[in-house]
Each structure stands twice: as C-alpha cells, then as structure tokens.
Design a protein around this motif. Structure first.
Motif, PDB file in Angstrom:
ATOM      1  N   TYR A  28       0.833  -1.200   0.000  1.00  0.00           N
ATOM      2  CA  TYR A  28       0.000   0.000   0.000  1.00  0.00           C
ATOM      3  C   TYR A  28       0.871   1.256   0.000  1.00  0.00           C
ATOM      4  N   VAL A  29       1.871   1.297   0.874  1.00  0.00           N
ATOM      5  CA  VAL A  29       2.760   2.463   0.936  1.00  0.00           C
ATOM      6  C   VAL A  29       3.570   2.582  -0.350  1.00  0.00           C
ATOM      7  N   ALA A  30       4.087   1.442  -0.866  1.00  0.00           N
ATOM      8  CA  ALA A  30       4.947   1.468  -2.050  1.00  0.00           C
ATOM      9  C   ALA A  30       4.211   1.966  -3.288  1.00  0.00           C
ATOM     10  N   ILE A  31       2.926   1.638  -3.421  1.00  0.00           N
ATOM     11  CA  ILE A  31       2.192   1.978  -4.639  1.00  0.00           C
ATOM     12  C   ILE A  31       1.421   3.289  -4.490  1.00  0.00           C
ATOM     13  N   CYS A  32       0.838   3.504  -3.322  1.00  0.00           N
ATOM     14  CA  CYS A  32       0.033   4.715  -3.129  1.00  0.00           C
ATOM     15  C   CYS A  32       0.870   5.927  -2.745  1.00  0.00           C
ATOM     16  N   PHE A  33       1.986   5.714  -2.062  1.00  0.00           N
ATOM     17  CA  PHE A  33       2.850   6.821  -1.639  1.00  0.00           C
ATOM     18  C   PHE A  33       4.315   6.481  -1.932  1.00  0.00           C
ATOM     19  N   PRO A  34       4.660   6.283  -3.212  1.00  0.00           N
ATOM     20  CA  PRO A  34       6.022   5.832  -3.546  1.00  0.00           C
ATOM     21  C   PRO A  34       7.115   6.791  -3.083  1.00  0.00           C
ATOM     22  N   ILE A  87      -3.433   1.936  -8.702  1.00  0.00           N
ATOM     23  CA  ILE A  87      -2.807   1.326  -9.878  1.00  0.00           C
ATOM     24  C   ILE A  87      -3.444   1.842 -11.165  1.00  0.00           C
ATOM     25  N   PHE A  88      -4.758   1.953 -11.187  1.00  0.00           N
ATOM     26  CA  PHE A  88      -5.445   2.368 -12.412  1.00  0.00           C
ATOM     27  C   PHE A  88      -5.262   3.855 -12.721  1.00  0.00           C
ATOM     28  N   TYR A  89      -4.690   4.578 -11.758  1.00  0.00           N
ATOM     29  CA  TYR A  89      -4.370   5.977 -12.006  1.00  0.00           C
ATOM     30  C   TYR A  89      -2.905   6.171 -12.402  1.00  0.00           C
ATOM     31  N   LEU A  90      -2.131   5.068 -12.454  1.00  0.00           N
ATOM     32  CA  LEU A  90      -0.738   5.194 -12.863  1.00  0.00           C
ATOM     33  C   LEU A  90      -0.664   5.618 -14.323  1.00  0.00           C
ATOM     34  N   PRO A  91       0.322   6.453 -14.690  1.00  0.00           N
ATOM     35  CA  PRO A  91       0.342   7.027 -16.041  1.00  0.00           C
ATOM     36  C   PRO A  91       0.686   6.044 -17.143  1.00  0.00           C
ATOM     37  N   LYS A  94       3.634  -3.795 -13.809  1.00  0.00           N
ATOM     38  CA  LYS A  94       4.604  -4.132 -12.766  1.00  0.00           C
ATOM     39  C   LYS A  94       3.943  -4.151 -11.392  1.00  0.00           C
ATOM     40  N   ALA A  95       3.095  -3.162 -11.132  1.00  0.00           N
ATOM     41  CA  ALA A  95       2.405  -3.097  -9.841  1.00  0.00           C
ATOM     42  C   ALA A  95       1.437  -4.263  -9.674  1.00  0.00           C
ATOM     43  N   LEU A  96       0.701  -4.593 -10.750  1.00  0.00           N
ATOM     44  CA  LEU A  96      -0.234  -5.715 -10.677  1.00  0.00           C
ATOM     45  C   LEU A  96       0.489  -7.034 -10.500  1.00  0.00           C
TER      46      LEU A  96
END
Length: 314
Positions: free
Chosen positions: A125-131, A227-231, A238-240
């Motif tokens: 959660y921290v790695a993906i939402c608040f990298p 994840i779905f908001y990643l550019p 990679k996140a999935l």
C-alpha cells in the motif's frame, strides 16, 4: 462432586491415530506429504538464503517475505514429521508437554502468517500509493516495531490456550483421532467443562483473522484504485504483477485455514476423515506454495534463483 486424581492434571501420553477410516491408505497418503515436505523445506530455505545474502533483496517487502518463509518452516517442522511417522509407522504416542508444544507452535504459526500477510499488504500500500514517502515511512525503526508487534500479538493470543488446556483434568481415553494436537481436539478429551476453551478458540480466529482480512481488503482496494491511475501501462503491469503474487499467497493461506476452522466448529455433517485430510493439507500446502508463487511471480527472486542454480547460463 467428582474427585480427580492429581495425575489427571498431568496425564500420560496421548495417542495420535491419524485419519480415521483411511488407515489402510496411510502409507500411500504419506508419499505425497513427504514430497511436499521436502519441497517446502528446500523452497523456504532457498528464499531465506537469497534474501539474507543478496543486498538487492534487503528491502521491507523481502524482509517480510523472509519472515513468512521462516514461519512456514516452523509450521512444517512442527507437524509434518509426526504426521509422516503416523502414516508410515502407525499410531504414535505424544507426551502431554509435547502435545501442548505442538499445539502452541501450530496456532502460533497461523497467527504469525496472518499478521505477516497484513504487514506485506501495508508495505505494498505504501509502495504503490505513496512511492515518494516509501523510504521515509518504512524505516528500520518502523519495521522493527512492526516485527515486534507481529511476534507479541501472536504470542499473546495463542499462549493462553496452553493454560486453558493445562487446567483441565483428563480422565478419559487419551486417544486423538487426528494427526496432530489441536486446541479444541485435545480439550474435548477432558472430563470437565470446556466452554471457555470453545469460546476462546472461536473468538481468537474470528477476531484476529477477520480483522486482518478486513484490513488487507481495504489495503488492496486502495492499491487497485491507485494502480489504475498510474500514467504508464508498464507501471500498471509491474504493480499488478507484484501484488498478484501476494494475493495468490493470501488465497492459498486463508481459504483452507478458514474452511478448516469453520468445518471443525459447524460442519457436523462433513465426514471426519475429510476434515482431518483437509486439516493436514492446510498445514502442508501453504508452506510449499508460498516459495513457488513468489519464485515464479516476483522477478527479483526469479532472477536470483536462476543465477543461483544456473550461473553459467546467465
């Protein structure tokens, strides 16, 4: 009022029968369990070796994974050797202290695994939402506190089970129709009221595991939204991929564990032999699948395994 001998509070050895009704198949059932046990030992040992020796794997996610591997080794070595001896040598004796010890580490490993999976969900959660805050959020001090919280919580909720069993007088036949000592299974052999054991044994998994599952579900809901908001498409894949291995391990762990707990409490119409067989799979299968799933789905670990076993090819 019934009067018990003092020796009833320190009973003689229990007899573990194995899987009632399938005694003639014990030898054959033991073969896949032996293979699963060897693969679990090898897979989790390789994970621990790679994570401890490879500096590139010295990250919070892999540290929690090493904790999961160590806990799986404890779970396997607590139960599977005795299971194999029952399958291949017939019913086995186990002392009362040995039974309590096996029961404690069995349930303690389950509680540890659940808490570790929650910690891994928080890490993702921290790695993906608040990298950008990942390094400052999951510092060594924070990780140490999380680890101490996992260990102490698991110990505090399981250790009372030992005293709940030690207080009971045993004046019946000390035969356990199972392959290992389990809290409620042992308590039912007592000739006293076990209401406290039943309620505590039901409340602990419901409260801890359910709360862990709810928090894990919230974490992954927020993760999927992020994840779905990643550019870029590559970043999403990679996140999935990283989260996919974790979700697989969560399903492998919680599905048989919850089924085993619920059938043991409420599945009175389910054949006892099926319940015992499924309980044995719950002990053996997650320990062998966890390193396989992470080895296949996590690129960093997969690359290190290939480098370890095929150095010339790489």
């Amino acid at each position: 009022m019934a009067v018990f001998n003092l020796s009833s509070f320190n009973p003689g050895p229990f007899i573990l029968l194995g899987i009632p009704g399938l005694e003639h198949f014990h030898i054959w059932i033991g073969i896949p369990f032996f293979i699963i046990y060897l693969v679990a030992l090898a897979g989790n040992s390789v994970l621990l070796y790679l994570i401890s020796t490879e500096r590139s794997l010295h990250e919070p996610m892999f540290f929690f994974l090493s904790m999961l591997a160590a806990t799986d080794l404890i779970l396997s070595n607590t139960c599977v050797p005795k299971i194999l001896s029952i399958f291949w040598l017939g019913p086995q004796e186990i002392t009362f202290p040995g039974c309590l010890t096996q029961m404690f580490f069995l349930h303690y490993s389950f509680a540890m695994d659940s808490a570790i999976l929650l910690a891994m969900a928080f890490d993702r959660y921290v790695a993906i939402c608040f990298p950008l805050r990942y390094a400052t959020t999951l510092t060594h001090q924070i990780i140490t506190k999380i680890v101490m919280g996992i260990i102490s919580r698991s110990f505090c909720i399981i250790f009372p089970c030992v005293f709940l069993l030690k207080r009971l007088p045993f004046c019946r036949t000390l035969i356990i129709p199972h392959t290992y000592c389990e809290h409620i299974g042992v308590a039912r052999l007592a000739c006293a009221d076990i209401s406290i054991n039943i309620w505590y044994g039901l409340a602990v998994p419901v409260m801890t595991v359910t709360s862990d599952l709810i928090l894990i579900g919230i974490s992954y809901t927020l993760i999927l939204r992020a994840i779905f908001y990643l550019p870029s498409r590559d970043a999403r894949q990679k996140a999935l991929s990283t989260c996919g291995s974790h979700v697989c391990v969560i399903l492998v762990f919680y599905t048989p564990a919850m089924f085993s707990v619920l059938t043991h409490r409420f599945g009175h119409n389910i054949p006892h032999s099926f319940h015992i067989m499924f309980a044995n799979l719950y002990v053996a299968i997650p320990s062998v699948l966890n390193p396989i799933i992470y080895g296949m789905k996590t690129k960093q670990i997969r690359d290190k395994i290939i480098l370890l076993f095929f150095p010339k090819g790489t």
